[in-house]
Write a protein that holds these residues in place. Structure first.
Motif, short mmCIF file in Angstrom:
data_model
loop_
_atom_site.label_atom_id
_atom_site.label_comp_id
_atom_site.label_asym_id
_atom_site.label_seq_id
_atom_site.Cartn_x
_atom_site.Cartn_y
_atom_site.Cartn_z
N SER A 59 0.82 -1.21 0.00
CA SER A 59 0.00 0.00 0.00
C SER A 59 0.85 1.27 0.00
CB SER A 59 -0.91 0.02 1.23
OG SER A 59 -1.58 1.26 1.33
N PRO A 60 0.50 2.26 -0.82
CA PRO A 60 1.20 3.54 -0.77
C PRO A 60 1.02 4.26 0.56
CG PRO A 60 -0.68 3.64 -2.29
CD PRO A 60 -0.51 2.21 -1.90
N ALA A 62 1.56 3.05 3.36
CA ALA A 62 2.62 2.63 4.29
C ALA A 62 3.72 3.68 4.39
CB ALA A 62 3.21 1.29 3.85
N ALA A 63 3.93 4.43 3.32
CA ALA A 63 4.98 5.45 3.31
C ALA A 63 4.62 6.66 4.16
CB ALA A 63 5.27 5.89 1.88
N THR A 64 3.36 6.77 4.58
CA THR A 64 2.94 7.92 5.39
C THR A 64 3.11 7.67 6.89
OG1 THR A 64 0.61 7.22 5.64
CG2 THR A 64 1.20 8.41 3.61
N ASP A 66 5.12 6.88 10.39
CA ASP A 66 6.42 6.95 11.07
C ASP A 66 6.62 5.62 11.78
OD1 ASP A 66 8.67 7.42 12.55
OD2 ASP A 66 7.73 8.89 13.90
N TRP A 67 7.29 4.69 11.10
CA TRP A 67 7.42 3.34 11.63
C TRP A 67 8.33 3.27 12.85
CZ3 TRP A 67 3.93 -0.04 10.36
CH2 TRP A 67 3.25 0.11 9.15
N SER A 99 10.41 -5.13 4.89
CA SER A 99 10.34 -4.03 3.92
C SER A 99 10.09 -2.68 4.57
CB SER A 99 9.23 -4.31 2.89
OG SER A 99 7.95 -4.28 3.51
N LEU A 100 9.98 -2.64 5.89
CA LEU A 100 9.66 -1.40 6.59
C LEU A 100 10.89 -0.82 7.29
CD1 LEU A 100 6.31 -2.34 8.39
CD2 LEU A 100 6.58 -1.06 6.26
#
Length: 241
Positions: A59-60, A62-64, A66-67, A99-100
């Motif tokens: 999902s795009p 996911a880039a939003t 703050d992991w 991947s995160l």
């Protein structure tokens, strides 16, 4: 005390359940991190659970996130050696976590055989991890459900289902292999703000209906969140509701 009501969301099929749950999780994380410094998520294994994690990775949205402010936990784990394909954490690592930009110290894995002599020691270690994190009220706790109505590694008629007074327990003689596991307790699960049960397939239809009608012989019937309890299921699993 839990005050949430149970809601049921029906999607067309298992793929839609995974995709919609992934989107819901990401939006919930965005909302949570807008009002709290840290979010605690408990993930699940199983076909739909791992498909949900894979959908998060694609999902795009996911880039939003703050992991670095997200902590990942597990509801249960198979007490087998690290690297064993039965391990939920290995499947999650492959589907999403690898991947995160997620710090390793934010990933709270349950102990493996080889690292701990017994499942009791692994469960005690998980209790220590939870305590060190301040015994969080999980922001989202996702659970798969077996065709026997089990959630995490809490099985109908099994001693673990009735366990109280601990966050995490060893489970022996599991009706589903492998027989030795580590699991959060019902007590720990019910501390979550949001509990989401994800299930799909005609083989789950009977226990979905029994659980939603409050048949407490089934652990799935006893889980709930303090703010939200959602059943995210497909049309086949909802057939008898």
């Amino acid at each position: 005390m839990s005050t949430s009501t149970t809601r049921v969301v029906v999607h067309p099929d298992a793929t839609a359940v995974a995709e919609a749950t992934a989107a819901r999780l990401l939006v919930t994380l965005v909302d949570t991190l807008s009002v709290r410094d840290v979010a605690h998520v408990v993930v699940t294994g199983g076909t739909v659970g791992i498909a949900t994690l894979a959908a998060v990775a694609r999902s795009p949205l996911a880039a939003t996130i703050d992991w670095t402010s997200v902590h990942v936990w597990w509801g249960d784990e198979r007490f087998v050696a690290a690297g064993d394909p039965d391990r939920n954490e290995g499947q999650a690592q492959q589907a999403l976590l690898g991947s995160l930009p997620l710090p390793e110290e934010n990933i709270h894995r349950m102990g493996a055989a080889g690292s701990f002599a017994t499942a009791e020691e692994a469960a005690a270690d998980y209790v220590a991890q939870i305590t060190a994190a301040g015994t969080p009220a999980w922001d989202v706790l996702m659970l798969g459900m077996g065709p026997d109505g089990h959630v995490a590694s809490l099985f109908p008629g099994h001693a673990g289902y009735a366990a109280r007074g601990a966050e995490s327990i060893a489970v022996h003689d599991s009706p589903k292999p492998p027989p030795t596991r580590v699991s959060l307790t019902l007590e720990s699960i019910r501390r979550a703000r949001r509990v989401w049960v994800v299930a799909a397939g005609a083989g789950k239809a009977d226990v979905v209906a029994r659980s939603l009608h409050g048949d407490l012989e089934l652990p799935a019937a006893a889980v709930r969140g303090t703010q939200e309890t959602l059943w995210l299921i497909d049309a086949e699993a909802a057939a008898r509701v």
